[in-house]
Each structure stands twice: as structure tokens, then as C-alpha cells.
Design a protein around this motif. Structure first.
Motif, PDB file in Angstrom:
ATOM      1  N   GLU A  83       0.808  -1.350  -0.104  1.00  0.00           N
ATOM      2  CA  GLU A  83       0.075  -0.082   0.036  1.00  0.00           C
ATOM      3  C   GLU A  83       0.808   1.316   0.072  1.00  0.00           C
ATOM      4  OE1 GLU A  83      -2.727  -0.183   3.119  1.00  0.00           O
ATOM      5  OE2 GLU A  83      -3.861  -2.068   2.189  1.00  0.00           O
ATOM      6  N   GLY A  84       2.053   1.156  -0.004  1.00  0.00           N
ATOM      7  CA  GLY A  84       2.914   2.402  -0.215  1.00  0.00           C
ATOM      8  C   GLY A  84       3.731   2.562   0.989  1.00  0.00           C
ATOM      9  N   GLY A  85       4.080   1.702   1.873  1.00  0.00           N
ATOM     10  CA  GLY A  85       5.057   1.765   2.935  1.00  0.00           C
ATOM     11  C   GLY A  85       6.102   1.422   2.622  1.00  0.00           C
ATOM     12  N   GLY A  86       7.476   1.800   3.203  1.00  0.00           N
ATOM     13  CA  GLY A  86       8.721   1.634   2.866  1.00  0.00           C
ATOM     14  C   GLY A  86       9.349   0.683   3.640  1.00  0.00           C
ATOM     15  N   THR A 103      23.413   1.143   2.690  1.00  0.00           N
ATOM     16  CA  THR A 103      22.880   1.643   1.315  1.00  0.00           C
ATOM     17  C   THR A 103      23.072   0.476   0.298  1.00  0.00           C
ATOM     18  OG1 THR A 103      25.495   2.258   0.857  1.00  0.00           O
ATOM     19  CG2 THR A 103      24.023   4.010   1.998  1.00  0.00           C
ATOM     20  N   GLU A 104      23.474  -0.703   0.453  1.00  0.00           N
ATOM     21  CA  GLU A 104      23.190  -1.692  -0.312  1.00  0.00           C
ATOM     22  C   GLU A 104      23.209  -3.055   0.206  1.00  0.00           C
ATOM     23  OE1 GLU A 104      27.691  -2.273  -1.889  1.00  0.00           O
ATOM     24  OE2 GLU A 104      26.704  -0.699  -2.701  1.00  0.00           O
ATOM     25  N   GLY A 105      22.734  -3.960  -0.193  1.00  0.00           N
ATOM     26  CA  GLY A 105      22.566  -5.505   0.412  1.00  0.00           C
ATOM     27  C   GLY A 105      22.227  -6.415  -0.818  1.00  0.00           C
ATOM     28  N   THR A 106      22.671  -7.748  -0.254  1.00  0.00           N
ATOM     29  CA  THR A 106      22.079  -8.712  -1.064  1.00  0.00           C
ATOM     30  C   THR A 106      21.205  -9.732  -0.171  1.00  0.00           C
ATOM     31  OG1 THR A 106      23.960  -9.980  -0.495  1.00  0.00           O
ATOM     32  CG2 THR A 106      24.273  -8.738  -2.444  1.00  0.00           C
ATOM     33  N   VAL A 107      20.288 -10.410  -0.961  1.00  0.00           N
ATOM     34  CA  VAL A 107      19.598 -11.513  -0.089  1.00  0.00           C
ATOM     35  C   VAL A 107      19.439 -12.605  -0.979  1.00  0.00           C
ATOM     36  CG1 VAL A 107      17.071 -11.972   0.601  1.00  0.00           C
ATOM     37  CG2 VAL A 107      18.046  -9.626   0.781  1.00  0.00           C
ATOM     38  N   GLU A 108      19.931 -13.695  -0.727  1.00  0.00           N
ATOM     39  CA  GLU A 108      19.762 -14.991  -1.467  1.00  0.00           C
ATOM     40  C   GLU A 108      18.613 -15.704  -0.969  1.00  0.00           C
ATOM     41  OE1 GLU A 108      21.964 -19.476  -1.797  1.00  0.00           O
ATOM     42  OE2 GLU A 108      22.876 -17.862  -1.011  1.00  0.00           O
ATOM     43  N   PHE A 109      17.681 -16.173  -2.055  1.00  0.00           N
ATOM     44  CA  PHE A 109      16.342 -16.929  -1.562  1.00  0.00           C
ATOM     45  C   PHE A 109      16.183 -17.953  -2.450  1.00  0.00           C
ATOM     46  CE2 PHE A 109      15.339 -13.625  -4.572  1.00  0.00           C
ATOM     47  CZ  PHE A 109      14.220 -14.266  -5.388  1.00  0.00           C
ATOM     48  N   ARG A 110      15.156 -18.485  -1.986  1.00  0.00           N
ATOM     49  CA  ARG A 110      14.617 -19.851  -2.969  1.00  0.00           C
ATOM     50  C   ARG A 110      13.117 -19.729  -2.865  1.00  0.00           C
ATOM     51  NH1 ARG A 110      16.846 -24.058  -1.164  1.00  0.00           N
ATOM     52  NH2 ARG A 110      18.600 -23.884  -2.554  1.00  0.00           N
ATOM     53  N   VAL A 157      18.155   4.389  -2.435  1.00  0.00           N
ATOM     54  CA  VAL A 157      17.934   5.565  -2.983  1.00  0.00           C
ATOM     55  C   VAL A 157      17.009   6.561  -2.423  1.00  0.00           C
ATOM     56  CG1 VAL A 157      17.693   6.609  -5.523  1.00  0.00           C
ATOM     57  CG2 VAL A 157      18.625   4.154  -5.356  1.00  0.00           C
ATOM     58  N   GLY A 158      17.561   7.624  -2.265  1.00  0.00           N
ATOM     59  CA  GLY A 158      16.472   8.724  -1.711  1.00  0.00           C
ATOM     60  C   GLY A 158      15.851   8.027  -0.495  1.00  0.00           C
ATOM     61  N   GLY A 159      16.492   7.192   0.334  1.00  0.00           N
ATOM     62  CA  GLY A 159      15.876   6.760   1.561  1.00  0.00           C
ATOM     63  C   GLY A 159      15.239   5.361   1.542  1.00  0.00           C
ATOM     64  N   ARG A 160      14.841   4.821   0.170  1.00  0.00           N
ATOM     65  CA  ARG A 160      13.983   3.924  -0.219  1.00  0.00           C
ATOM     66  C   ARG A 160      14.936   2.670  -0.573  1.00  0.00           C
ATOM     67  NH1 ARG A 160      10.263   4.443  -4.434  1.00  0.00           N
ATOM     68  NH2 ARG A 160       9.552   2.653  -3.865  1.00  0.00           N
ATOM     69  N   TRP A 161      14.590   1.542  -0.218  1.00  0.00           N
ATOM     70  CA  TRP A 161      15.184   0.392  -0.592  1.00  0.00           C
ATOM     71  C   TRP A 161      14.719  -0.032  -2.034  1.00  0.00           C
ATOM     72  CZ3 TRP A 161      19.515  -1.824   0.584  1.00  0.00           C
ATOM     73  CH2 TRP A 161      19.976  -1.428   1.935  1.00  0.00           C
ATOM     74  N   LEU A 162      15.501  -0.262  -3.061  1.00  0.00           N
ATOM     75  CA  LEU A 162      14.891  -0.556  -4.413  1.00  0.00           C
ATOM     76  C   LEU A 162      16.060  -2.087  -4.788  1.00  0.00           C
ATOM     77  CD1 LEU A 162      14.975   2.778  -6.287  1.00  0.00           C
ATOM     78  CD2 LEU A 162      12.956   1.497  -5.224  1.00  0.00           C
ATOM     79  N   TYR A 163      14.916  -2.723  -5.632  1.00  0.00           N
ATOM     80  CA  TYR A 163      15.630  -4.131  -6.227  1.00  0.00           C
ATOM     81  C   TYR A 163      16.362  -3.533  -7.390  1.00  0.00           C
ATOM     82  CZ  TYR A 163      15.791  -8.167  -9.105  1.00  0.00           C
ATOM     83  OH  TYR A 163      16.249  -9.264  -9.960  1.00  0.00           O
TER      84      TYR A 163
END
Length: 128
Positions: free
Chosen positions: A23-26, A86-93, A115-121
Motif C-alpha cells: 500500500e506504499g509503505g517503505g 546503502t546496499e545489500g544482497t538477499v539469497e532466496f529460494r 536511493v533517496g531513503g528507499r530500498w529498491l531491487y
């Protein structure tokens, strides 16, 4: 009727967990964003997927296959991606059943940036 559990597997309700992000939350962390993106696939929310995709790698549109049923998420490893990073990785299945009833899994190491306080893929590498 009990509230439905979030598809991402935290045990919380959808409204308490990924629903508020849809719904738009960060997201506070890269893992939280990755979980919300998995849940977006599970509930068919292409808008959330596009909104949380880095503009440098985001496709112009996204068509989700309604015949694919996402059945479970395992977070296997994380690096960085904490609340102040400011960056990160997630390994998932992520497990699924396709339209023909065949079971499969998407195993990926995804990269996220703030970016600008928001996490992006940003992007991901498929793993065997």
C-alpha cells in the motif's frame, strides 16, 4: 474468519507484514523489501514490483502469469541491507507450482540499493 497469513512466511498477517508495503509503505531493510516483492508475486501485485525496481534496470511493463502459484519462500543468506546500509544482497529460494501442475523453484541472489531513503531491487543472479 482469521486474517490470512502473509505469503512471505514471517507468520504475521498479510496486513501487518507485506500488505502495508504493497500500500506504499517503505521497507526498513533489503530483506523486508525482498519479502514484499515475493508476496507481490504471490498476490499478483505487479504495480508494487515495478514501484520497487531500480529505474536503471526496471522493465517498461510486467505481466505476471496468473497460472503460477507461489507456494513458499526461504531466505538463505543476507549481506548488508540493514536499516542504515546503502546496499545489500538477499539469497532466496521461492517455490512455485506452474499452470501444468509442475513444481519448481527460483533460486536467486538479489542486489538491493537504497536511493533517496528507499530500498529498491537492482538485479539478481540466478543460482542453481
Amino acid at each position: 474468519m482469521a486474517p490470512r497469513r502473509c505469503p512471505c512466511g514471517t507468520g504475521l498477517t498479510y496486513a501487518e507484514c507485506c500488505g502495508r508495503l504493497h500500500e506504499g509503505g517503505g521497507a526498513a531493510t533489503a530483506e523486508q523489501l525482498m519479502r514484499s516483492r515475493y508476496s507481490a508475486f504471490a498476490v499478483g501485485d505487479a504495480a508494487h514490483l515495478l514501484a520497487t525496481w531500480h529505474p536503471d534496470t526496471r522493465p517498461g511493463s510486467l505481466d505476471l502469469d496468473p497460472a503460477v502459484r507461489w507456494t513458499g519462500l526461504e531466505v538463505l543468506a543476507t549481506t548488508g541491507g540493514a536499516m542504515l546500509a546503502t546496499e545489500g544482497t538477499v539469497e532466496f529460494r521461492a517455490s512455485y507450482v506452474d499452470g501444468g501442475g509442475r513444481r519448481g523453484a527460483q533460486h536467486e541472489d538479489s542486489r538491493f540499493v537504497r536511493v533517496g531513503g528507499r530500498w529498491l531491487y537492482l538485479d539478481g543472479v540466478a543460482l542453481p
